[in-house]
Design an enzyme around this catalytic site. Structure first.
Site, PDB file in Angstrom:
ATOM      1  N   TYR A  32      -7.607 -32.724 135.566  1.00 39.76           N
ATOM      2  CA  TYR A  32      -8.452 -31.520 135.523  1.00 39.76           C
ATOM      3  C   TYR A  32      -7.928 -30.460 134.553  1.00 39.76           C
ATOM      4  O   TYR A  32      -8.704 -29.680 134.014  1.00 39.76           O
ATOM      5  CB  TYR A  32      -8.553 -30.893 136.913  1.00 39.76           C
ATOM      6  N   HIS A  86       9.362 -41.434 127.883  1.00 42.11           N
ATOM      7  CA  HIS A  86      10.045 -41.105 129.142  1.00 42.11           C
ATOM      8  C   HIS A  86       9.523 -42.018 130.252  1.00 42.11           C
ATOM      9  O   HIS A  86       8.565 -41.677 130.950  1.00 42.11           O
ATOM     10  CB  HIS A  86       9.778 -39.631 129.496  1.00 42.11           C
ATOM     11  N   ARG A 124      19.571 -36.320 132.270  1.00 44.14           N
ATOM     12  CA  ARG A 124      18.512 -35.951 133.199  1.00 44.14           C
ATOM     13  C   ARG A 124      18.612 -34.506 133.680  1.00 44.14           C
ATOM     14  O   ARG A 124      17.667 -33.755 133.573  1.00 44.14           O
ATOM     15  CB  ARG A 124      18.535 -36.894 134.412  1.00 44.14           C
TER      16      ARG A 124
END
Length: 751
Positions: free
Chosen positions: A129, A85, A39
């Site tokens: 967007y 993931h 990580r």
């Protein structure tokens, strides 16, 4: 009813009896290792964490190449969290946004379209967007994924595969830097100029045993996307790189902009990496509002696509260098970027590397990639040559091949037996289209075969000779170095390395415009600063409120510190430049300091007028104190004298630098003269007894030069001064009672 109690030596099936501390320790260790390796820490070979690697891999599978169109970020995030993931969509999108920010990434890996945030600290628009695709840098980083250059592993649900790391010859770890916090360890790596990294990598290809100094000579220092100036010395930078820990001082880039008629502004065009411009401006505005920097008047943000922060001085006489030095010390216009080169090596073990070790690990990885890609290509060539050999056999025996296909129900085993073909060759011949059965096609096959044979020989030579591998890597590195060269818009160095001393702390008085003033404190505690140095007539002309009058007055400069002594033994410090002006009656001094209404003020003087003070309580006990020990930083002041019960601080006088004697007179009108050396010098306390009294206390005390004697003004309007040079009659040891003063000594018992 069945007995539910179980004997201690017979636990239920599936329940493990273990000490709580060891069970917790084992589970926390698993969690910590998972955080470290899967990580938070980047891999030294491609400089990526798993989330970044999976993002780029998903975008590659979506064919979001630089030459293709954009796709919605939501599509990318969806693929990543659905296939590779299994974490929160917002965390994945935040990671993707950072890869697209040209102020966060020195070489962006994602080309974003839409609002991806800005240097002011504003967030990106929602992923529904924005749109994105890969950059050429990302393509270079992933180059070789189709050539068995790296291993693949199953995804979390076993339905697909993903690469364990990226093989491309782009030194992403050092080029783009990294930051992460794991359990018990962290990493912080600044970005660097990739052209300089390639130069150092080429050196390490030929000389893997090269010293750190040789690598540091080619990699000058960090190259931040926001520019700025690294002001550490070359020796300090080299030492930081050698041990893999340390930091870099980064300053904003600025210049003076002439406004005409001697007026100027300081204009900041680049700010330190990681500093949000909006918060920086708020920070400097706070410095102005809190009056921490008197020489600073205003700050304006005139930025558009380029940063332009205008800093306005208080007056044209302010030194620009002094103003910016002060801001470097007080604000994030100078910040420190830490280096902690803690990464996962090729065995997935976290460790701190030097710059040379990290770059060498990447170079060694590129040798592995080169060999794997070459071996993969050799396999592809062998497969193709097998088919081409079959095609040539078919062309040499074309009539017979056609006859077999037309007459035999199972032509493949017949062709294999008759021409000695392999199963793949026979299958390929049977799959040939009729239009390929022409003379030109045979010539093209022979040409292709000759080319592949030549390539095969070259690859076998490459795999057999380490020197050939070194030449090939240097050629590849040189090609990419030219692509990201210092003369290209993306590769041009943005951060300059210019050694500078640490920002010095400039005294406050150096920032204040020096002007003469007269400080007046009234009997009721109102204070003001009149412009200029007033004479006696000027003081008498000053007006006070009805029932009020002058208590203390002194001449000073606006750069002075004014000391105020209270009878409870506390000393307070006021900045002369912060005193109210002479218009009106001033302001109550107790508004400026924490002074109780029942406490009287017994002294007012400039901190610069002497270096020592004589302080005496009403019971005749006192000492000498350095003025530096009386200065206070807060409104509460500083306790210097601690009078005994019933006593108060009575006398505060400057000590004459050449004085050698002390004169003290009590309320009983007894005068005593003793040597100054008999008084202790203290920072705080009650001190020693100056004079002994049967009743009453001290009236006044002062230091003087014994050889010059004592002088005092005669009473009446004559204005005459009388001096007494022979003081033998009044000289004694400290603590004596003293004798009646000379004739004509003032009746108020004041020197």
């Amino acid at each position: 009813m069945a007995n539910t109690d179980l004997p201690p030596d017979n636990p239920p099936v599936g329940i493990l009896d273990a000490p709580f501390d060891s069970a917790l320790s084992d589970r926390y260790l698993v969690y910590a290792l998972s955080t470290i390796t899967a990580r938070s820490l980047p891999d030294v070979r491609d400089g990526l964490k798993p989330v970044h690697r999976r993002l780029l891999w998903a975008m590659r599978l979506l064919r979001l190449d630089p030459a293709q169109g954009y796709k919605k970020s939501a599509r990318v995030v969806g693929d990543v969290i659905g296939k590779y993931h299994p974490h929160g969509d917002q965390s994945v999108y935040d990671a993707m946004v950072r890869l697209a920010q040209d102020f966060a990434m020195r070489y962006p890996l994602v080309d974003g379209q839409g609002n991806f945030g800005n240097i002011d600290g504003d967030n990106a628009a929602a992923y529904r967007y924005t749109e994105a695709k890969l950059t050429q840098v990302a393509i270079d980083l992933m180059d070789g994924l189709d050539e068995d250059a790296v291993d693949y592993r199953p995804t979390y649900n076993g339905e697909d595969h993903e690469p364990e790391l990226f093989p491309g010859a782009f030194p992403n770890l050092l080029a783009n830097g990294a930051a992460g916090i794991a359990v018990g360890m962290a990493t912080s790596i600044p970005p660097h100029n990739v052209a300089e990294l390639y130069e150092a990598a080429i050196l390490l290809v030929d000389q893997p045993e090269a010293e750190d100094a040789a690598v540091n000579g080619l990699v000058r220092g960090p190259d931040f996307p926001t520019g700025g100036i690294v002001v550490d010395s070359p020796a300090a930078i080299a030492e930081t790189y050698r041990i893999g820990r340390g930091g870099f001082r980064v300053r904003a880039r600025w210049h003076v902009e002439d406004q005409g008629r001697g007026v100027w502004n300081a204009v900041v065009t680049e700010i330190p990496y990681g500093v949000q411009k909006g918060k920086l401006i708020e920070q400097i505005a706070g410095i102005i509002n809190e009056k921490k920097l008197p020489i600073l008047a205003d700050i304006r943000d005139e930025s558009d696509s380029e940063i332009r922060v205008v800093i306005e001085p208080r007056s044209r006489t302010v030194d620009p260098q002094m103003l910016m030095e002060s801001l470097f010390r007080l604000s994030d216009l100078e910040s420190r970027f830490s280096l902690n080169l803690n990464v996962l090596d090729k065995t997935r073990t976290p460790r701190v590397m030097s710059l040379r070790e990290a770059l060498l690990a990447w170079v060694e990885h590129q040798f592995v990639i080169l060999r794997r890609r070459s071996e993969h290509r050799l396999g592809k060539i062998a497969d193709r040559l097998e088919l081409l050999d079959g095609y040539l056999i078919a062309f040499l025996n074309l009539d017979r091949v056609i006859e077999i296909i037309r007459t035999e129900d199972e032509p493949k085993p017949v062709m294999i037996a008759e021409f000695g073909l392999t199963d793949r060759q026979a299958e390929a011949i049977l799959d040939m289209r009729l239009r390929r059965l022409r003379k030109l096609e045979e010539m093209e096959i022979r040409k292709e075969r000759d080319g592949l044979e030549k390539e095969r020989v070259g690859l076998e030579k490459l795999l057999a000779e380490p020197a050939a591998q070194r030449r090939r890597l240097k050629k590849d590195f040189g090609r990419l170095r030219d692509r990201y060269g210092l003369d290209t818009p993306l590769g041009k160095r943005r951060t300059t390395i210019e050694e500078a001393a640490p920002a010095r702390e400039i005294p406050m008085e150096a920032m204040i415009e020096r002007e003469p003033i007269t400080v007046i404190l009234s009997q009721r505690g109102w204070i003001r600063a009149m412009k200029g140095h007033l004479d006696a007539a000027g003081i008498e002309a000053v007006k006070f409120k009805e029932g009020d009058g002058p208590l203390f007055h002194l001449t000073a400069q606006t750069t002075d510190k004014i000391l105020l002594a209270a009878d409870n033994g506390r000393f307070f410090t006021l900045g002369a430049d912060k005193l109210p002006g002479g218009r009106g009656f001033g302001e109550p001094v107790r508004v400026m300091i924490d002074l109780d209404g029942q406490v009287e003020i017994v002294g007012l003087f400039r901190a610069s007028q002497a270096t020592k003070l004589l302080v005496v309580a009403s019971d005749g006990r006192g000492f000498i104190v350095q003025i530096a020990e009386t200065l206070a930083e807060t409104r509460k002041g500083k306790t210097v004298v601690t009078p005994r019960a019933g006593a108060k601080l009575k006398v505060v006088r400057a000590v004459d630098p050449i004085a050698d004697a002390v004169a003290v007179i009590g309320e009983n009108r007894r005068l005593l003269v003793f040597a100054l050396a008999e008084l202790p010098e203290m920072a705080r306390g009650q001190g020693v007894q100056f004079q002994r009294y049967n009743d009453g206390g001290i009236s006044d005390a002062m230091t003087f030069v014994l050889a010059q004697g004592l002088s005092w003004t005669m009473g009446g309007d004559s204005g005459r001064t009388r001096s007494e040079t022979d003081l033998t009659f009044w000289r004694s040891a400290r603590g004596a009672a003293g004798r009646m003063p000379p004739n004509g000594f003032p009746r108020d018992n004041r020197f």
